[in-house]
Design a protein around this motif. Structure first.
Motif, PDB file in Angstrom:
ATOM      1  N   GLY A 193       0.815  -1.209   0.000  1.00 30.09           N
ATOM      2  CA  GLY A 193       0.000   0.000   0.000  1.00 30.09           C
ATOM      3  C   GLY A 193       0.846   1.254   0.000  1.00 30.09           C
ATOM      4  O   GLY A 193       0.929   1.956   1.014  1.00 30.09           O
ATOM      5  N   VAL A 194       1.494   1.556  -1.129  1.00 30.51           N
ATOM      6  CA  VAL A 194       2.330   2.749  -1.245  1.00 30.51           C
ATOM      7  C   VAL A 194       1.782   3.646  -2.345  1.00 30.51           C
ATOM      8  O   VAL A 194       0.960   3.232  -3.162  1.00 30.51           O
ATOM      9  CB  VAL A 194       3.795   2.370  -1.550  1.00 30.51           C
ATOM     10  CG1 VAL A 194       4.409   1.604  -0.387  1.00 30.51           C
ATOM     11  CG2 VAL A 194       3.893   1.564  -2.845  1.00 30.51           C
ATOM     12  N   MET A 195       2.255   4.879  -2.369  1.00 32.21           N
ATOM     13  CA  MET A 195       1.890   5.844  -3.401  1.00 32.21           C
ATOM     14  C   MET A 195       3.126   6.137  -4.236  1.00 32.21           C
ATOM     15  O   MET A 195       4.210   6.384  -3.704  1.00 32.21           O
ATOM     16  CB  MET A 195       1.384   7.143  -2.767  1.00 32.21           C
ATOM     17  CG  MET A 195       1.026   8.219  -3.798  1.00 32.21           C
ATOM     18  SD  MET A 195       0.419   9.745  -3.031  1.00 32.21           S
ATOM     19  CE  MET A 195       1.866  10.274  -2.120  1.00 32.21           C
ATOM     20  N   LEU A 196       2.962   6.085  -5.547  1.00 29.79           N
ATOM     21  CA  LEU A 196       4.067   6.395  -6.455  1.00 29.79           C
ATOM     22  C   LEU A 196       4.160   7.905  -6.628  1.00 29.79           C
ATOM     23  O   LEU A 196       3.272   8.531  -7.191  1.00 29.79           O
ATOM     24  CB  LEU A 196       3.849   5.710  -7.805  1.00 29.79           C
ATOM     25  CG  LEU A 196       4.903   5.973  -8.885  1.00 29.79           C
ATOM     26  CD1 LEU A 196       6.274   5.471  -8.439  1.00 29.79           C
ATOM     27  CD2 LEU A 196       4.489   5.323 -10.195  1.00 29.79           C
ATOM     28  N   ILE A 198      10.209   6.662  -7.101  1.00 30.28           N
ATOM     29  CA  ILE A 198      10.084   7.100  -5.708  1.00 30.28           C
ATOM     30  C   ILE A 198       8.684   6.785  -5.218  1.00 30.28           C
ATOM     31  O   ILE A 198       7.691   7.192  -5.841  1.00 30.28           O
ATOM     32  CB  ILE A 198      10.366   8.608  -5.574  1.00 30.28           C
ATOM     33  CG1 ILE A 198      11.718   8.957  -6.188  1.00 30.28           C
ATOM     34  CG2 ILE A 198      10.322   9.040  -4.109  1.00 30.28           C
ATOM     35  CD1 ILE A 198      11.964  10.449  -6.311  1.00 30.28           C
ATOM     36  N   VAL A 199       8.594   6.049  -4.119  1.00 30.43           N
ATOM     37  CA  VAL A 199       7.300   5.730  -3.519  1.00 30.43           C
ATOM     38  C   VAL A 199       7.282   6.237  -2.088  1.00 30.43           C
ATOM     39  O   VAL A 199       8.323   6.465  -1.472  1.00 30.43           O
ATOM     40  CB  VAL A 199       7.008   4.210  -3.543  1.00 30.43           C
ATOM     41  CG1 VAL A 199       6.920   3.708  -4.968  1.00 30.43           C
ATOM     42  CG2 VAL A 199       8.057   3.440  -2.758  1.00 30.43           C
ATOM     43  N   ARG A 200       6.074   6.371  -1.554  1.00 29.91           N
ATOM     44  CA  ARG A 200       5.915   6.854  -0.182  1.00 29.91           C
ATOM     45  C   ARG A 200       4.777   6.090   0.487  1.00 29.91           C
ATOM     46  O   ARG A 200       3.793   5.728  -0.170  1.00 29.91           O
ATOM     47  CB  ARG A 200       5.622   8.350  -0.161  1.00 29.91           C
ATOM     48  CG  ARG A 200       5.619   8.944   1.240  1.00 29.91           C
ATOM     49  CD  ARG A 200       5.347  10.420   1.222  1.00 29.91           C
ATOM     50  NE  ARG A 200       5.449  10.986   2.551  1.00 29.91           N
ATOM     51  CZ  ARG A 200       5.173  12.239   2.868  1.00 29.91           C
ATOM     52  NH1 ARG A 200       4.788  13.074   1.929  1.00 29.91           N
ATOM     53  NH2 ARG A 200       5.283  12.672   4.095  1.00 29.91           N
ATOM     54  N   ARG A 228       9.087  -0.827   2.699  1.00 30.94           N
ATOM     55  CA  ARG A 228      10.120  -1.866   2.676  1.00 30.94           C
ATOM     56  C   ARG A 228       9.707  -3.021   1.763  1.00 30.94           C
ATOM     57  O   ARG A 228      10.513  -3.519   0.969  1.00 30.94           O
ATOM     58  CB  ARG A 228      10.398  -2.375   4.092  1.00 30.94           C
ATOM     59  CG  ARG A 228      11.085  -1.363   4.989  1.00 30.94           C
ATOM     60  CD  ARG A 228      11.532  -2.007   6.302  1.00 30.94           C
ATOM     61  NE  ARG A 228      12.047  -1.013   7.231  1.00 30.94           N
ATOM     62  CZ  ARG A 228      13.291  -0.528   7.192  1.00 30.94           C
ATOM     63  NH1 ARG A 228      14.133  -0.963   6.262  1.00 30.94           N
ATOM     64  NH2 ARG A 228      13.687   0.373   8.068  1.00 30.94           N
ATOM     65  N   LEU A 229       8.450  -3.450   1.868  1.00 32.74           N
ATOM     66  CA  LEU A 229       7.973  -4.511   0.997  1.00 32.74           C
ATOM     67  C   LEU A 229       7.996  -4.078  -0.468  1.00 32.74           C
ATOM     68  O   LEU A 229       8.395  -4.850  -1.360  1.00 32.74           O
ATOM     69  CB  LEU A 229       6.550  -4.912   1.395  1.00 32.74           C
ATOM     70  CG  LEU A 229       6.392  -5.688   2.709  1.00 32.74           C
ATOM     71  CD1 LEU A 229       4.910  -5.866   3.028  1.00 32.74           C
ATOM     72  CD2 LEU A 229       7.097  -7.034   2.627  1.00 32.74           C
TER      73      LEU A 229
END
Length: 245
Positions: free
Chosen positions: A39-42, A56-58, A65-66
């Protein structure tokens, strides 16, 4: 210097993740895998020349980490991995100076495109602009696809980006590969069947797909003026020049 309570709370559970490759199709494939694995945002891409690209993701520390691990593994499969990094609890100064902050603001304002969304994405990268143009022409003629844009990342690497149905994109990319190899050097290809919205918003799109066509406004008062006709002389009555001896 002690952190203020609210500042510490803002950055306690967030992280930035970065994965760097030597190819634009490879970095898009890595970004797609990172988005689908956690569940990250690009946030976007950073192109630093010589073919180096960084996704870059946040998100939360565990999710980032995953995502970075999945992205790095994908880049290794392509043989294009340069480096990866996870920064836990980044301070505001880091995000303000790097282009991350501006991109986050744009995403928060929903500044993106959706004109070609819900389509499969095909990326074909060549070393040399003529090979990319020839491959793009071959792809457009081989299947029902649209050339949405192209990307250059230095070191002569150029990527044509097409969109269409999964079957059409697959056929088009195969045709483009043969043409690119015939003209010059094929570097990398990528087909993404079901891109997520975050990935859609970070890919380049040519202005012709996002600009509204303006109507052609002609002045109503302009009228066609009839030109005056000129009477031609009678050719039979014209004097005929005598040949000189």
């Amino acid at each position: 210097m002690q952190l203020q309570p609210n500042r510490e709370r803002d950055f306690r559970d967030t992280a930035l993740g970065l994965v760097s490759t030597r190819s634009f199709p490879a970095i898009v494939g890595c970004a797609d895998m990172m988005l689908k694995s956690a569940g990250v945002m690009l946030v976007g891409y950073e192109k630093t020349g010589s073919g180096h690209c960084t996704a870059i993701v946040r998100g939360g520390i565990a999710d980032v980490r995953l995502a970075v691990e999945a992205g790095a593994q994908t880049a290794q499969q392509f043989g294009e991995l340069i480096s990866s990094l996870v920064i836990a609890r980044p301070l505001a100064n880091l995000e303000a100076v790097l282009p991350i902050g501006n991109r986050l603001f744009q995403l928060s304002q929903n500044q993106g495109h959706s004109r070609l969304s819900n389509m499969a994405i095909g990326l074909l990268e060549t070393r040399g602009f003529p090979a990319m143009v020839g491959a793009a022409d071959a792809m457009l003629k081989a299947a029902e696809v649209h050339l949405s844009s192209y990307e250059t990342i230095g070191a002569g690497l150029c990527t044509a980006i097409i969109r269409g149905s999964v079957a059409d994109v697959a056929v088009a990319v195969e045709a483009g590969m043969y043409e690119a190899e015939r003209i010059g050097e094929l570097n990398a290809v990528m087909v993404i069947p079901r891109p997520l919205d975050d990935l859609e918003q970070t890919l380049p799109v040519a202005s012709c797909w996002i600009e509204e066509r303006q109507p052609l406004n002609l002045p109503i008062s302009v009228k066609e003026v009839e030109k005056e006709l000129v009477k031609l002389p009678d050719l039979a009555k014209l004097p005929v020049p005598m040949p000189q001896e």
